[in-house]
Design an enzyme around this catalytic site. Structure first.
Site: not given
Ligand code: PLP
Length: 393
Positions: A181, A209, A240
């Site tokens: 990320s 991502h 996303k």
């Molecule tokens: C790699 C990754 N996994 C999980 C999440 C968490 O997702 P959410 O924003 O839907 O809680 C994010 C970003 O927020 C992320 O970048």
């Protein structure tokens, strides 16, 4: 509030690590409004520009007409409404798995899933650059946790050997992301799949991502590399590229049934709003369509343009940066990164400064994200502004 919170906040401020909310008074998109001023937005993960897409808005609006706003209860009580099940069926079909289960966020998916998969005597091997949600889920599970240096397969291999020797008969779970990320680089998926097989481990892959960005119809890196079948737990977010909120786990029917019975963030939380599930379904339908694939290819045109125009020197490695919609501009020093972000904001660009603890201390960066909704002109003007600001070519 007791003084020690004020003192600790002051300590954060001194190290340029304090954080603040900013109010966006418009819908998400390539242009947003803050305090009455328009900014070109290079901060969001809305990679395909779906967060304010008419198809998704319409799906949400008609679900509100039929199902109202709130789900009323957790999924296992009476919160499972038709849009939730339709979405899960569509996700499973799109990802090519037997079944899927949705959570109200990616954070909740990780926190619920990992502790359901492994317990105290099992072992988790987790990439050092994994997202906080995966780290927190791993810690919560109580399993023995070992972190391997980012993408270092040799180290992972020796940890697997150690785990098989020391924890005979126990489960081993490898946790990683397909596109990281904050760095935008890939996990070496084929090699990971090989190790998973050799050591009889489970592999959990967070494609947050990658979905919508990589692979046929945006199905992610595992699909692009043709190894989906060898990834036991496929996680992705709806928040996303899919433009809504929530997350999914895709996998075997048994895995999904197990999570329905054991994932506490699923069981003990009110179901996501049905309108959000309906909007996410519209996003999956869009991605599966010819038009969706065109939008994804447009995103890649924009990614390539950004890669071409961004001054080289700040990027973390050319080849790495161009593999996703995430361009990490490594500055290092926290205050210098904040200064750069605020100078860009004065020029009308919103680019977030990412600092510890999201990334390591001294590895602060601007995280530039490009979307299919950006115009060429917007990308050119950001790169021009950065070039002027940094005197880099
Ligand atoms: C790699 C990754 N996994 C999980 C999440 C968490 O997702 P959410 O924003 O839907 O809680 C994010 C970003 O927020 C992320 O970048």
């Amino acid at each position: 509030m007791r003084d020690f919170f004020a003192e600790e906040l002051e300590a954060l401020r001194k190290r340029a690590l304090d954080r603040h909310l900013r109010e966006i008074s418009s819908a998400q998109g390539p242009e947003i409004e803050i305090a009455g001023r328009r900014f070109i937005n290079f901060s969001s993960n809305d990679y395909l520009g779906l967060a304010n897409d008419p198809r998704l808005r319409e799906a949400a609006a008609s679900a509100i007409d039929q199902f109202g706003v709130g789900a009323g209860a957790s999924r296992l009580i009476s919160g499972t409404q038709s849009p939730h099940l339709r979405l899960e069926r569509a996700l499973a079909k799109w990802k090519g798995t037997e079944a899927a289960l949705c959570f109200s966020s990616g954070y909740a998916a990780a926190l619920g899933t990992i502790p359901a998969l492994v317990t105290k005597n099992d072992v988790i091997l987790l990439d050092k650059l994994c997202h906080a949600s995966l780290i927190d889920g791993a810690k919560l599970s109580g399993a023995v946790l070992r972190v391997f240096p980012h993408n270092q397969l040799r180290k992972l291999e020796s940890l697997l050997e150690w785990a098989r020797r020391k924890h005979t008969g126990k489960r081993i779970l490898i946790v990683t992301e397909s596109v990281f990320s904050m760095d935008g680089d890939y996990a070496p998926l084929r090699e990971l799949v090989e190790l998973r097989k050799r050591f009889d481990a489970l592999l959990m892959l967070d494609e947050a991502h990658a979905v919508g960005v990589i692979g046929p119809n945006g199905r992610g890196l595992a699909a692009a590399e043709n190894v989906s079948e060898e990834v036991d737990i496929q996680m992705g977010t709806l928040s996303k590229a899919l433009g809504t909120s929530g997350a999914y786990i895709c996998g075997s029917r048994v895995l999904i049934e197990w999570l329905i019975n054991r994932a506490r963030s699923f069981i003990y939380s009110t179901a996501p709003a049905p309108a959000i599930a309906a909007a996410a379904l519209a996003a999956v339908d869009f991605l599966s369509s010819h038009q969706g694939e065109e939008r994804r290819l447009l995103l890649w045109e924009r990614i390539r343009l950004m890669q071409e125009l961004l001054p080289r020197a700040g990027l973390k490695g050319e080849a790495v940066a161009a593999r996703s919609a995430i361009f990490p501009w490594i500055v290092g020093d926290e205050q210098a990164t904040l200064n750069l972000a605020s100078a860009l904001q004065s020029d009308g660009f919103l680019v977030p400064a990412i600092r510890y603890p999201t990334v390591a201390k001294g590895a602060a960066r601007l995280r530039i994200t490009v979307t299919a909704a950006h115009t060429e002109h917007q990308i050119r003007s950001l790169c021009e502004a950065i070039r002027k600001m940094t005197n880099l070519q």
